[in-house]
Design a protein around this motif. Structure first.
Motif, PDB file in Angstrom:
ATOM      1  N   PRO A 102       0.855  -1.372  -0.026  1.00 23.83           N
ATOM      2  CA  PRO A 102       0.097  -0.082  -0.137  1.00 23.83           C
ATOM      3  C   PRO A 102       0.765   1.081   0.254  1.00 23.83           C
ATOM      4  CG  PRO A 102      -0.899  -1.561   1.677  1.00 23.83           C
ATOM      5  CD  PRO A 102       0.385  -2.209   1.051  1.00 23.83           C
ATOM      6  N   GLU A 103       2.015   1.233   0.640  1.00 21.08           N
ATOM      7  CA  GLU A 103       2.854   2.453   0.615  1.00 21.08           C
ATOM      8  C   GLU A 103       3.386   2.792  -0.680  1.00 21.08           C
ATOM      9  OE1 GLU A 103       2.407   0.775   4.466  1.00 21.08           O
ATOM     10  OE2 GLU A 103       3.195  -0.171   2.602  1.00 21.08           O
ATOM     11  N   ILE A 104       4.118   1.508  -1.541  1.00 22.07           N
ATOM     12  CA  ILE A 104       4.433   1.891  -2.702  1.00 22.07           C
ATOM     13  C   ILE A 104       3.463   2.685  -3.635  1.00 22.07           C
ATOM     14  CG2 ILE A 104       5.288   0.499  -4.791  1.00 22.07           C
ATOM     15  CD1 ILE A 104       6.501  -1.330  -2.764  1.00 22.07           C
ATOM     16  N   LYS A 105       2.122   1.925  -3.565  1.00 20.66           N
ATOM     17  CA  LYS A 105       1.093   2.337  -4.303  1.00 20.66           C
ATOM     18  C   LYS A 105       0.726   3.670  -4.005  1.00 20.66           C
ATOM     19  CE  LYS A 105      -3.756   1.547  -5.644  1.00 20.66           C
ATOM     20  NZ  LYS A 105      -5.144   0.722  -5.402  1.00 20.66           N
ATOM     21  N   ASP A 106       0.527   4.164  -2.654  1.00 15.95           N
ATOM     22  CA  ASP A 106       0.412   5.474  -2.264  1.00 15.95           C
ATOM     23  C   ASP A 106       1.624   6.654  -2.849  1.00 15.95           C
ATOM     24  OD1 ASP A 106      -0.852   7.577  -0.379  1.00 15.95           O
ATOM     25  OD2 ASP A 106       0.994   7.724   0.116  1.00 15.95           O
ATOM     26  N   ASP A 107       2.689   6.073  -2.727  1.00 14.90           N
ATOM     27  CA  ASP A 107       3.877   6.983  -3.241  1.00 14.90           C
ATOM     28  C   ASP A 107       3.773   7.371  -4.621  1.00 14.90           C
ATOM     29  OD1 ASP A 107       6.411   8.276  -2.472  1.00 14.90           O
ATOM     30  OD2 ASP A 107       7.049   6.934  -4.313  1.00 14.90           O
ATOM     31  N   ALA A 108       3.326   6.237  -5.502  1.00 15.47           N
ATOM     32  CA  ALA A 108       3.304   6.093  -7.095  1.00 15.47           C
ATOM     33  C   ALA A 108       1.983   7.119  -7.434  1.00 15.47           C
ATOM     34  CB  ALA A 108       3.026   4.676  -7.458  1.00 15.47           C
ATOM     35  N   VAL A 109       0.846   7.173  -6.683  1.00 13.55           N
ATOM     36  CA  VAL A 109      -0.159   7.957  -7.097  1.00 13.55           C
ATOM     37  C   VAL A 109       0.150   9.470  -6.841  1.00 13.55           C
ATOM     38  CG1 VAL A 109      -2.325   8.398  -6.591  1.00 13.55           C
ATOM     39  CG2 VAL A 109      -1.692   6.079  -6.731  1.00 13.55           C
ATOM     40  N   LYS A 110       0.870   9.633  -5.944  1.00 12.97           N
ATOM     41  CA  LYS A 110       1.222  10.974  -5.447  1.00 12.97           C
ATOM     42  C   LYS A 110       2.159  11.612  -6.478  1.00 12.97           C
ATOM     43  CE  LYS A 110       0.470  10.770  -0.346  1.00 12.97           C
ATOM     44  NZ  LYS A 110       1.097  10.685   0.910  1.00 12.97           N
ATOM     45  N   THR A 111       2.788  10.809  -6.934  1.00 12.39           N
ATOM     46  CA  THR A 111       3.941  11.272  -7.987  1.00 12.39           C
ATOM     47  C   THR A 111       3.564  11.213  -9.412  1.00 12.39           C
ATOM     48  OG1 THR A 111       5.598  10.150  -6.743  1.00 12.39           O
ATOM     49  CG2 THR A 111       6.481  10.786  -8.681  1.00 12.39           C
ATOM     50  N   LYS A 112       2.727  10.064  -9.738  1.00 10.29           N
ATOM     51  CA  LYS A 112       2.479   9.879 -11.050  1.00 10.29           C
ATOM     52  C   LYS A 112       0.915  10.357 -11.410  1.00 10.29           C
ATOM     53  CE  LYS A 112       4.518   8.736 -13.929  1.00 10.29           C
ATOM     54  NZ  LYS A 112       5.527   9.400 -14.727  1.00 10.29           N
ATOM     55  N   GLY A 113       0.167  10.246 -10.239  1.00  8.94           N
ATOM     56  CA  GLY A 113      -1.221  10.900 -10.470  1.00  8.94           C
ATOM     57  C   GLY A 113      -2.185   9.401 -10.598  1.00  8.94           C
ATOM     58  N   TYR A 114      -1.753   8.402 -10.809  1.00 12.37           N
ATOM     59  CA  TYR A 114      -2.558   7.104 -10.983  1.00 12.37           C
ATOM     60  C   TYR A 114      -1.782   5.961 -10.580  1.00 12.37           C
ATOM     61  CZ  TYR A 114       0.096   6.981 -15.350  1.00 12.37           C
ATOM     62  OH  TYR A 114       1.323   7.052 -16.292  1.00 12.37           O
ATOM     63  N   PHE A 115      -2.470   4.724 -10.564  1.00  9.08           N
ATOM     64  CA  PHE A 115      -1.668   3.691 -10.415  1.00  9.08           C
ATOM     65  C   PHE A 115      -1.978   2.466 -11.234  1.00  9.08           C
ATOM     66  CE2 PHE A 115      -0.758  -0.402  -8.341  1.00  9.08           C
ATOM     67  CZ  PHE A 115       0.941  -0.229  -7.869  1.00  9.08           C
ATOM     68  N   ILE A 116      -1.093   1.676 -11.625  1.00  3.08           N
ATOM     69  CA  ILE A 116      -1.455   0.452 -12.488  1.00  3.08           C
ATOM     70  C   ILE A 116      -0.639  -0.676 -12.015  1.00  3.08           C
ATOM     71  CG2 ILE A 116      -1.471  -0.544 -14.846  1.00  3.08           C
ATOM     72  CD1 ILE A 116      -0.894   2.125 -15.946  1.00  3.08           C
ATOM     73  N   TYR A 117      -1.477  -1.919 -11.568  1.00  5.25           N
ATOM     74  CA  TYR A 117      -0.679  -3.173 -11.301  1.00  5.25           C
ATOM     75  C   TYR A 117      -0.073  -3.827 -12.479  1.00  5.25           C
ATOM     76  CZ  TYR A 117      -2.866  -3.138  -6.455  1.00  5.25           C
ATOM     77  OH  TYR A 117      -3.174  -2.755  -5.195  1.00  5.25           O
ATOM     78  N   PRO A 118       1.160  -4.581 -12.125  1.00  5.44           N
ATOM     79  CA  PRO A 118       1.863  -5.506 -13.258  1.00  5.44           C
ATOM     80  C   PRO A 118       0.812  -5.933 -14.311  1.00  5.44           C
ATOM     81  CG  PRO A 118       3.213  -5.296 -11.232  1.00  5.44           C
ATOM     82  CD  PRO A 118       2.013  -4.907 -10.795  1.00  5.44           C
ATOM     83  N   SER A 119       0.032  -6.675 -13.724  1.00  8.61           N
ATOM     84  CA  SER A 119      -1.002  -7.641 -14.399  1.00  8.61           C
ATOM     85  C   SER A 119      -1.980  -6.796 -15.524  1.00  8.61           C
ATOM     86  CB  SER A 119      -1.651  -8.326 -13.438  1.00  8.61           C
ATOM     87  OG  SER A 119      -2.614  -7.750 -12.827  1.00  8.61           O
ATOM     88  N   GLN A 120      -1.973  -5.501 -15.092  1.00  5.52           N
ATOM     89  CA  GLN A 120      -2.975  -4.377 -15.778  1.00  5.52           C
ATOM     90  C   GLN A 120      -2.317  -3.755 -16.735  1.00  5.52           C
ATOM     91  OE1 GLN A 120      -3.816  -1.920 -12.487  1.00  5.52           O
ATOM     92  NE2 GLN A 120      -5.997  -3.258 -12.004  1.00  5.52           N
ATOM     93  N   LEU A 121      -0.912  -3.940 -16.922  1.00  8.18           N
ATOM     94  CA  LEU A 121      -0.126  -3.224 -17.796  1.00  8.18           C
ATOM     95  C   LEU A 121      -0.557  -3.598 -19.541  1.00  8.18           C
ATOM     96  CD1 LEU A 121       3.407  -3.320 -16.104  1.00  8.18           C
ATOM     97  CD2 LEU A 121       1.786  -1.356 -16.314  1.00  8.18           C
ATOM     98  N   TYR A 141      -7.050  11.622  -4.246  1.00  9.66           N
ATOM     99  CA  TYR A 141      -5.745  12.305  -4.285  1.00  9.66           C
ATOM    100  C   TYR A 141      -5.767  13.597  -5.108  1.00  9.66           C
ATOM    101  CZ  TYR A 141      -3.553   8.050  -2.713  1.00  9.66           C
ATOM    102  OH  TYR A 141      -3.104   6.811  -2.138  1.00  9.66           O
ATOM    103  N   ALA A 142      -4.746  14.296  -5.190  1.00  3.52           N
ATOM    104  CA  ALA A 142      -4.763  15.844  -5.922  1.00  3.52           C
ATOM    105  C   ALA A 142      -5.074  15.569  -7.423  1.00  3.52           C
ATOM    106  CB  ALA A 142      -3.195  16.306  -5.695  1.00  3.52           C
ATOM    107  N   SER A 143      -4.678  14.509  -7.890  1.00  2.00           N
ATOM    108  CA  SER A 143      -4.923  14.132  -9.404  1.00  2.00           C
ATOM    109  C   SER A 143      -6.443  13.639  -9.887  1.00  2.00           C
ATOM    110  CB  SER A 143      -3.936  13.027  -9.670  1.00  2.00           C
ATOM    111  OG  SER A 143      -4.014  11.790  -9.043  1.00  2.00           O
ATOM    112  N   GLU A 144      -7.018  13.306  -8.782  1.00  4.51           N
ATOM    113  CA  GLU A 144      -8.376  12.711  -8.957  1.00  4.51           C
ATOM    114  C   GLU A 144      -9.542  13.384 -10.200  1.00  4.51           C
ATOM    115  OE1 GLU A 144     -12.907  11.822  -6.732  1.00  4.51           O
ATOM    116  OE2 GLU A 144     -11.008  12.595  -5.493  1.00  4.51           O
TER     117      GLU A 144
END
Length: 513
Positions: A68-87, A119-122
């Motif tokens: 969850p921490e990795i996901k949270d940091d990624a969304v704050k930086t990139k604005g969104y999140f994608i799991y490996p299987s979803q790529l 998040y800010a990017s919503e």
């Protein structure tokens, strides 16, 4: 490989995919699926690069390894999140055999959008995939047909050789995207072309708005369409020049989504752009962001608006100074006054306008009077006809400024053959044409039959007419005839005819004898 060759190869491949997969689906509608797949691949690869290093290939990781921490940091930086299987890369691998491709994609797109919730990017992520409806019956009447076309799109986009982002001579994803839009717009006529400003015209408009500004706070387009005008500013000026980013409002939901996608495709992070949905004239959403040092716009020509039917509008800060509203059947000057209201004291606005607004009477004349008397009009430029998709109109560019020192207005006639190149059914501005216009704009020198600067008092005497043709004298291309030389030639010809007649008469006499 040069940028020209790279771009030509990319465009040929992209167009081939588009033609192969659209089948019976209308081309302008199906564009959404092709562009959606391009966008999906882009954000997947862009997101993977955020994690990839010499020890990690993000696409090969198991989803459960993502904390969850990795996901949270990624969304704050990139604005969104994608799991490996979803790529994109992992979905495309099995696209041809996945019987649940359409619903799997729908779930992935929903997950990407919802990852930004809270998040800010919503607002920048929400609804991005709305037009990439993988379960739409436009793709086919059965699930099998639907999946077959989706797979064809994904596999076609997968085969494109984008290489390493840093090694490319061109903006591969952005160029592919704009190429598709421009070609679909050309084939769709007005329904497509009204959403797209050709790149070369966009380049000129961006340069006019940014001219001699070493930096601007932010750049704004009040009718941004797919964002092409804003992106030309990014393409031709260093990022640090535009300090706080890119702002736009768009009334059409589909093109609003395209504009936001386009920002991401051009590597503009969510915290550097703010594109909103809504009616700019009746419900402006970015008033709290003004003033803007640079404004670019190609608003719709002569559209209807409520105008004087809403008595509160005459008190609106944007329209009140002019003392009159744009006609209900022609909202052009409403967009102009809106842009002027949002312009900073040091900035410029460059706006594509329908020519009629510069000479018609009534309310439009009164608005021109307000603009001229307050010395807001820097330049009016007449462009060549047939530069835009879906219309042959020879449009004008109106350049507004609040920092003019000279009480005069420049007029440039850039409609002549030396200002465009004819390519198939359209005319095109090339770089040397843009350079010539910018040189004229910069120097403000009078050039016979091309450019002139006129005192505003003269414009007032001419009923505030701002048509370029009223001030730039057209070149007389008729052949200059020297009447003395012409008379001498006629006399010589008459003598030859008379001599010939005499010879003929003598021959006839000999025959008769």
């Amino acid at each position: 490989m040069t940028s020209t060759i790279q771009r030509a190869e990319l465009q040929a491949k992209i167009w081939k995919i588009a033609n192969e997969v659209r089948g019976a689906v209308d081309g302008w509608d199906f564009k959404q699926f092709v562009l959606g797949a391009l966008f999906y691949r882009f954000i997947s690869e862009n997101f993977s690069q955020y994690f990839d290093d010499e020890h990690t290939v993000y696409a090969e990781l198991a989803d459960n390894l993502i904390s969850p921490e990795i996901k949270d940091d990624a969304v704050k930086t990139k604005g969104y999140f994608i799991y490996p299987s979803q790529l994109f890369v992992n979905i495309a691998k099995t696209a041809n055999t996945n019987k649940n491709l359409n619903t799997d994609l729908k779930a992935i797109f929903n997950a990407i959008e919802s990852s930004a919730n809270g998040y800010a990017s919503e607002d920048d992520i929400k609804g991005l995939f709305a037009d990439f409806d993988t379960t739409s019956n436009r793709l086919g009447n059965t699930v099998e047909n639907n999946n077959s076309r989706l797979a064809a799109v994904l596999k076609g986009v997968e085969e494109l050789n984008f290489g390493n982002f840093e090694d490319n001579q061109i903006d591969l994803f952005g160029d592919a995207y704009e190429f598709l839009i421009s070609n679909y717009a050309a084939n769709a006529g007005k329904s497509g072309g009204e959403f797209f400003t050709p790149q070369t015209v966009s380049k000129l408009i961006a340069q006019l708005a940014m001219h001699k500004q070493t930096k601007v706070n932010k750049i704004y387009d009040p009718a941004c369409g797919s964002g092409s005008l804003l992106l030309q500013a990014k393409k031709h000026f260093d990022n640090h020049v535009i300090e706080e980013g890119f702002y736009g409002q768009e009334i059409n939901h589909t093109t609003y989504n395209l504009a936001r996608m386009n920002m991401f495709l051009h590597n503009i992070n969510y915290n550097k752009f703010h594109v909103v949905l809504g009616d700019t004239l009746l419900k402006p959403e970015l008033s709290h962001e003004k003033p803007f040092d640079a404004i670019v716009s190609n608003p719709p020509y002569s559209v209807n608006w409520i105008g004087s039917d809403d008595p509160t509008l005459i008190n609106d800060d944007r329209f009140a100074p002019a003392g009159v509203l744009a006609p209900k059947s022609k909202a052009d000057f409403a967009f102009v006054l809106h842009a002027l209201s949002y312009l900073s004291g040091k900035g410029r606005a460059a706006i594509v306008c329908f020519p009629g607004i510069f000479y018609r009477g009534g309310a439009e004349q009164k608005i021109r009077q307000y603009l001229v008397d307050n010395n807001f009009v820097e330049t009016v430029i007449s462009l060549a006809p047939n530069l835009f998709f879906g219309t042959s109109i020879a449009v004008n560019i109106l350049v507004l400024s609040k920092s003019k020192t000279e009480n005069s207005t420049q007029f440039i006639d850039a409609s002549g053959e030396e200002f465009f190149k004819k390519v198939t059914n359209n005319n095109v501005l090339e770089d040397h044409h843009i350079e010539r216009i910018m040189d004229l704009f910069d120097k403000k020198e009078n050039v016979a039959h091309v450019a002139i600067t006129v005192e505003n008092s003269k414009i007032a005497e001419n009923d505030y007419n701002l048509s370029v043709s009223s001030y730039v004298e057209a070149k007389d291309n008729r052949e200059v005839v020297d009447i003395k030389v012409l008379n001498a030639e006629i006399s010589e010809t008459v003598e030859k005819i008379n001599a010939l007649r005499t010879s003929i008469d003598e021959i006839i006499k000999e025959i008769e004898a």
